[in-house]
Structure formats: structure tokens, C-alpha cells
Design an enzyme around this catalytic site. Sequence first.
Site, PDB file in Angstrom:
ATOM      1  CE  LYS A 127      -1.860   3.322   2.893  1.00 18.90           C
ATOM      2  NZ  LYS A 127      -1.238   4.118   3.983  1.00 18.90           N
ATOM      3  CG  HIS A 139       7.284 -16.221   0.719  1.00 21.44           C
ATOM      4  ND1 HIS A 139       6.983 -16.999  -0.367  1.00 21.44           N
ATOM      5  CD2 HIS A 139       8.624 -16.259   0.837  1.00 21.44           C
ATOM      6  CE1 HIS A 139       8.099 -17.501  -0.877  1.00 21.44           C
ATOM      7  NE2 HIS A 139       9.110 -17.052  -0.169  1.00 21.44           N
ATOM      8  CG  ASN A 162       1.491   1.665   7.917  1.00 28.08           C
ATOM      9  OD1 ASN A 162       1.118   0.680   8.534  1.00 28.08           O
ATOM     10  ND2 ASN A 162       0.792   2.207   6.948  1.00 28.08           N
ATOM     11  CE1 TYR A 163      -3.401   5.868  12.323  1.00 27.48           C
ATOM     12  CE2 TYR A 163      -4.341   3.908  13.336  1.00 27.48           C
ATOM     13  CZ  TYR A 163      -4.408   5.261  13.059  1.00 27.48           C
ATOM     14  OH  TYR A 163      -5.466   6.010  13.514  1.00 27.48           O
ATOM     15  CB  ALA A 199      14.644 -14.517  11.469  1.00 25.64           C
ATOM     16  NE  ARG A 216      16.973 -13.245  17.467  1.00 28.96           N
ATOM     17  CZ  ARG A 216      17.311 -13.879  16.356  1.00 28.96           C
ATOM     18  NH1 ARG A 216      16.465 -13.948  15.347  1.00 28.96           N
ATOM     19  NH2 ARG A 216      18.483 -14.457  16.236  1.00 28.96           N
TER      20      ARG A 216
END
Length: 236
Positions: A127, A139, A162-163, A199, A216
Site C-alpha cells: 500500500k 511471501h 506504519n500506523y 529473523a 528480540r
Amino acid sequence: GVNDPRQLAQAAAVRRDKILDDLMVSGVRLMDPASTWIGPQVEVGADVTIEPNVQLWGRTKVGSGSRIGSFTVLRGAELGENVTIIGSVRINGSKVGSGSSVGPYVFIRDGAELASDVKVGRFVEIKKSFVSDGSKVPHLSYIGDAHIGKNTNIGAGTITCNYDGKNKNATMIGDNCFIGSDTMLVAPVVVGSEAMTAAGSVITRDVPAGALGIGRARQTNIEGWHTRAKNIRGGN
């Protein structure tokens, strides 16, 4: 005149058949005209193949040598030359550059633009973003309000967050980057060229060019957990 929905459908079918006939005369290959709908403002180049159950609407343009896979709907889309739409794709008001491959199960919308030789694969939504030449989003990813540089690979499950609850913020990713699977990029954030993310990372700060970003928790293994849990449950 058209006086009821039945007559409207009949008139639309007559108009559709005329459009499709003109396209086939010009060299467009329609594998199943009976299931294909193409609007009057659509432009289709030479040597294009359109598979069954395709709809093209608005001011859509399809470049020569392209192939549109089944169950695809394009509205106000612009495709360059030799584009492959594998199937079950939705593109609204966006552009796909020459030599790119999209699908299946992809949604591209709101002014997004793919440059040349871009690959967008299964279950991806893009978008209002720009994806540069040679980059891949293969994917299970959401790319929103982002700019992706050249020859960058976006790992499976990557999301641009993004929001922030009030504003839409941008994610900037440089050239030749490798974004590890299941990375969350919390915008606004910048990943420099030739950088990587590990990852499963949540990236909340900029990653300098050539660096590896890791965000992480450290893994902890509890030895003997199966036996302890079994005792807690009373052996059941």
C-alpha cells in the site's frame, strides 16, 4: 432503452463482446472471452494473454507481452511490458514495472509502484509504497508507506508497522538489504543500504548501512519441563 436490470445486463454483454472482439482482432489472446470483462477505457498492448475470469476496469493499461492470470481484477492499474500476473491478484490505482512478476493472492493499492523486475509473491499486500528495481517481497508480508531500494529481499512475514494510532509513518529500506523473516519495522525507521535484520526482530531504531539489526528477547530453555508439568497436572 434500458428499462430493468435484465435489459441492463443484456446491453452490457453486447458492449463487452464488441470490446473483446476489437482486442482479439488487434492480437490480444483471450483464453475464455465468455468469462472476461474489460471496460471501455482499458488499453491493452500487443501480444498480451488474458486467462479466464479476468476483469480490467477504469483507465487500466497493460503493456505488450504481458500475461494476466485467472481471477485477477485490475482497476486503474498500469502494467509495463512483459509483466506476469500469476493469478488471483487485485491492483487498484497502482503501477507495476516491466518484467515484474506478481501473485498469486496479492493486493497492491493506493498509488503503490513497483519498478522493473520486481517480484511480489503469495499473500502480500503493498500500500502506497515504492519498490525499486530487482527487489523481492516473496511471501506473507504487509508493506505500507514504505520505500524499498534496489535488489533488496524482504523475508516472509515482514510487516511495516506504519500506523501509530494517529499518523501514518514511513519506513525507508536501502539497496541490497536483507530483511529477515518475521521482522516488524516500527515506523518511522530507516534501514541503510546493505544492512540486515535478524529473523523475528522488532526494529524500532534506525539500522545503519551495512549493520545487522537485532531486536528480540534472549531464548531461555527450562530443562525437564515436561516432567515437571506432568507432576503439576497430577500425571494426567
